[in-house]
Design a protein around this motif. Structure first.
Motif, mmCIF file in Angstrom:
data_model
loop_
_atom_site.group_PDB
_atom_site.id
_atom_site.type_symbol
_atom_site.label_atom_id
_atom_site.label_comp_id
_atom_site.label_asym_id
_atom_site.label_seq_id
_atom_site.Cartn_x
_atom_site.Cartn_y
_atom_site.Cartn_z
ATOM 1 N N ILE A 138 -4.629 -6.861 9.371
ATOM 2 C CA ILE A 138 -3.235 -7.332 9.359
ATOM 3 C C ILE A 138 -2.711 -7.306 7.924
ATOM 4 O O ILE A 138 -3.399 -7.742 6.994
ATOM 5 N N ALA A 139 -1.478 -6.793 7.751
ATOM 6 C CA ALA A 139 -0.892 -6.681 6.413
ATOM 7 C C ALA A 139 0.616 -6.457 6.551
ATOM 8 O O ALA A 139 1.115 -6.218 7.654
ATOM 9 N N PRO A 140 1.344 -6.494 5.446
ATOM 10 C CA PRO A 140 2.803 -6.308 5.523
ATOM 11 C C PRO A 140 3.235 -4.845 5.671
ATOM 12 O O PRO A 140 4.420 -4.576 5.868
ATOM 13 N N SER A 141 2.317 -3.879 5.584
ATOM 14 C CA SER A 141 2.665 -2.469 5.757
ATOM 15 C C SER A 141 1.547 -1.772 6.527
ATOM 16 O O SER A 141 0.419 -2.274 6.603
ATOM 17 N N LYS A 142 1.857 -0.607 7.067
ATOM 18 C CA LYS A 142 0.867 0.123 7.862
ATOM 19 C C LYS A 142 -0.306 0.596 7.008
ATOM 20 O O LYS A 142 -1.458 0.554 7.442
ATOM 21 N N THR A 143 -0.023 1.049 5.788
ATOM 22 C CA THR A 143 -1.095 1.520 4.904
ATOM 23 C C THR A 143 -2.044 0.384 4.554
ATOM 24 O O THR A 143 -3.274 0.554 4.575
ATOM 25 N N LEU A 144 -1.486 -0.787 4.238
ATOM 26 C CA LEU A 144 -2.341 -1.940 3.951
ATOM 27 C C LEU A 144 -3.074 -2.416 5.203
ATOM 28 O O LEU A 144 -4.214 -2.873 5.125
ATOM 29 N N VAL A 161 -11.889 -9.453 11.827
ATOM 30 C CA VAL A 161 -10.446 -9.627 11.634
ATOM 31 C C VAL A 161 -10.190 -9.928 10.162
ATOM 32 O O VAL A 161 -10.724 -10.891 9.615
ATOM 33 N N CYS A 162 -9.364 -9.092 9.519
ATOM 34 C CA CYS A 162 -9.016 -9.325 8.116
ATOM 35 C C CYS A 162 -7.502 -9.374 7.989
ATOM 36 O O CYS A 162 -6.807 -8.403 8.336
ATOM 37 N N ASP A 163 -6.985 -10.481 7.498
ATOM 38 C CA ASP A 163 -5.546 -10.692 7.361
ATOM 39 C C ASP A 163 -5.188 -10.744 5.881
ATOM 40 O O ASP A 163 -5.410 -11.750 5.203
ATOM 41 N N PHE A 164 -4.637 -9.650 5.375
ATOM 42 C CA PHE A 164 -4.215 -9.622 3.978
ATOM 43 C C PHE A 164 -3.081 -10.611 3.719
ATOM 44 O O PHE A 164 -2.922 -11.118 2.604
ATOM 45 N N ASN A 165 -2.280 -10.909 4.718
ATOM 46 C CA ASN A 165 -1.155 -11.834 4.538
ATOM 47 C C ASN A 165 -1.619 -13.246 4.225
ATOM 48 O O ASN A 165 -0.864 -14.040 3.656
ATOM 49 N N ALA A 166 -2.848 -13.562 4.632
ATOM 50 C CA ALA A 166 -3.373 -14.910 4.407
ATOM 51 C C ALA A 166 -3.981 -15.065 3.016
ATOM 52 O O ALA A 166 -4.396 -16.168 2.643
ATOM 53 N N MET A 167 -4.038 -13.971 2.236
ATOM 54 C CA MET A 167 -4.655 -14.019 0.909
ATOM 55 C C MET A 167 -3.597 -14.228 -0.166
ATOM 56 O O MET A 167 -2.438 -13.845 -0.001
ATOM 57 N N THR A 168 -4.012 -14.817 -1.268
ATOM 58 C CA THR A 168 -3.144 -14.887 -2.433
ATOM 59 C C THR A 168 -3.104 -13.503 -3.085
ATOM 60 O O THR A 168 -3.950 -12.646 -2.810
ATOM 61 N N ALA A 169 -2.138 -13.272 -3.950
ATOM 62 C CA ALA A 169 -2.021 -11.984 -4.626
ATOM 63 C C ALA A 169 -3.282 -11.672 -5.427
ATOM 64 O O ALA A 169 -3.754 -10.528 -5.445
#
Length: 422
Positions: A138-144, A161-169
């Motif tokens: 899961i991420a804010p763009s398809k590439t991510l 399951v890996c959610d990039f949106n849940a991570m800090t920058a």
């Protein structure tokens, strides 16, 4: 924040085989390409042995014997049916779905609460209802999202399951610094080498690279990739797959073919399959190319390859008319004295059926009769199985048919091959 999820079935072909043969769990399993040529799907046990994708099977016989690797021929009927079941189920979890391939799809999960738990629920539902394991990124763009899926597969502590949106920058950048740039969706081997020559080795370094410099070196596509890595969505979800502008159907033969009659059977079969795909997308073809070739790897044998493109009198989706044109082309390019290894057809000049050009000389009655016949043909084959009704020219004794020495049953689409529980 936008939340795009990529759902990818794990080792899909192998997972399909294991679904109906649970005894294969934990054992090294591979699925082979047409004619049992190369490895196209590997279980994790096989990956751990270091066996590469696309490795020729004939070179692996000794390794397979030593490690007990079990090989299956490709069973595309089974794989397609299970893929359809997975994709239909996934469509219930989001109003926006893009089916990207037979084992991957994107979902827009923007606005959903607790995305990680939501994704785990999707995973467990697919496993329970279909039996196929999946990983989700899961991420804010398809590439991510593609990269997040890669991480979900490779790093077990994410529990698939890996959610990039849940991570800090900072957390995300630390993770991207550990991933090679070649893992980015859309960055091929040549681009990877060029990027490495520029000092861009990791995904983080590509993310932080100058968009202007990247565009100057690679063009707008790479510039968009950099933007996507920075969370700017440049690639939207395609709700409907656009119609194909070319439809190709080709196969390598199970054994060398020398006779024109056998080549004609194969070309009719391939044209029939291509025509089915053409009608599935409600299109017409204005041209057809047919080609034949010998085996380029047998350098000591006489070599020959030739193709011919024929333009049709009017666009059509009628299997009979397309086959007639394909046979005309085949007869013109065929030369005796050669052992042919492959043949194929390509439908071209494709337009929407609704856009058929009209003239004063149209035989509307004939067109309606053709449409009704093709609709009946497709209906029977969809209901009773592909190839139930076919043109006589396809033949019965198909010596050219591809080798499938260890193909499993069509467990979900053929009455006589359903699983029997005792």
């Amino acid at each position: 924040m936008r939340a795009i999820a990529l759902i990818d079935c794990n080792n899909f072909y192998v997972s399909c085989e294991r679904l109906f043969q649970p005894g294969l769990e934990g054992k090294p399993v591979v699925v082979l390409s047409n004619n049992d040529g190369c490895v196209v799907s590997r279980s994790q046990e096989v990956k751990d042995l270091g066996l590469k994708m696309a490795a020729p099977w004939f070179q692996l016989k000794d390794l397979a014997k030593r490690h007990g690797i079990i090989a299956f021929s490709s069973n595309y009927t089974l794989y397609a049916d299970l893929s359809n079941r997975v994709m239909r189920l996934l469509s219930q979890w989001s109003p926006d779905q893009e089916v990207y391939s037979i084992d991957e799809c994107f979902l827009d999960l923007t606005g959903m609460a607790d995305l990680t738990q939501y994704a785990q629920t999707i995973r467990s539902t697919i496993k329970q209802c279909v039996g196929i394991p999946v990983c989700i990124g899961i991420a804010p763009s398809k590439t991510l999202a593609k990269l997040a899926n890669h991480v979900a597969k490779k790093q077990k502590h994410y529990d698939s399951v890996c959610d990039f949106n849940a991570m800090t920058a900072r957390e995300l950048d630390t993770l991207l610094a550990q991933i090679e740039v070649g893992e980015v969706w859309g960055v091929g081997r040549r681009s990877t080498s060029r990027l490495q020559g520029m000092g861009i080795v990791t995904v983080l370094e590509l993310k932080r690279s100058s968009a202007k410099r990247v565009r100057a070196e690679f063009g707008v596509v790479m510039e968009r990739i950099v933007a996507e890595l920075n969370g700017v969505a440049c690639l939207e979800l395609d709700d409907v797959t656009p119609p194909r502008q070319q439809i190709i159907c080709s196969r390598s033969f199970g054994m060398p073919v020398t006779l024109l009659a056998d080549l004609e059977q194969a070309v009719i079969a391939y044209t029939s399959r291509a025509a089915e795909k053409l009608r599935d997308q409600h299109s017409l073809a204005g041209g057809i190319q047919v080609y034949i070739r010998t085996n380029p790897h047998k350098e000591k044998d006489p070599q020959y390859q030739q193709a011919m493109l024929l333009h049709l009198f009017e666009p059509t989706d009628d299997t009979r008319l397309l086959c007639r044109a394909a046979l005309s082309g085949l007869q013109q390019v065929y030369r005796s004295g050669y052992a042919y290894q492959k043949a194929g057809v390509m439908l071209t000049e494709i337009i929407a059926a609704a856009a058929r050009p009209r003239t004063l000389f149209d035989d509307v009655a004939a067109q309606q009769k053709s449409a009704a016949l093709m609709e009946t043909l497709d209906h029977i084959n969809r209901r009773m199985g592909s190839g139930t009704v076919q043109l006589l020219g396809e033949g019965v004794r198909k010596i050219w048919a591809m080798r499938r020495g260890n193909v499993s049953q069509r467990y979900t689409t053929e009455w006589g091959e359903l699983v029997v529980v005792r």
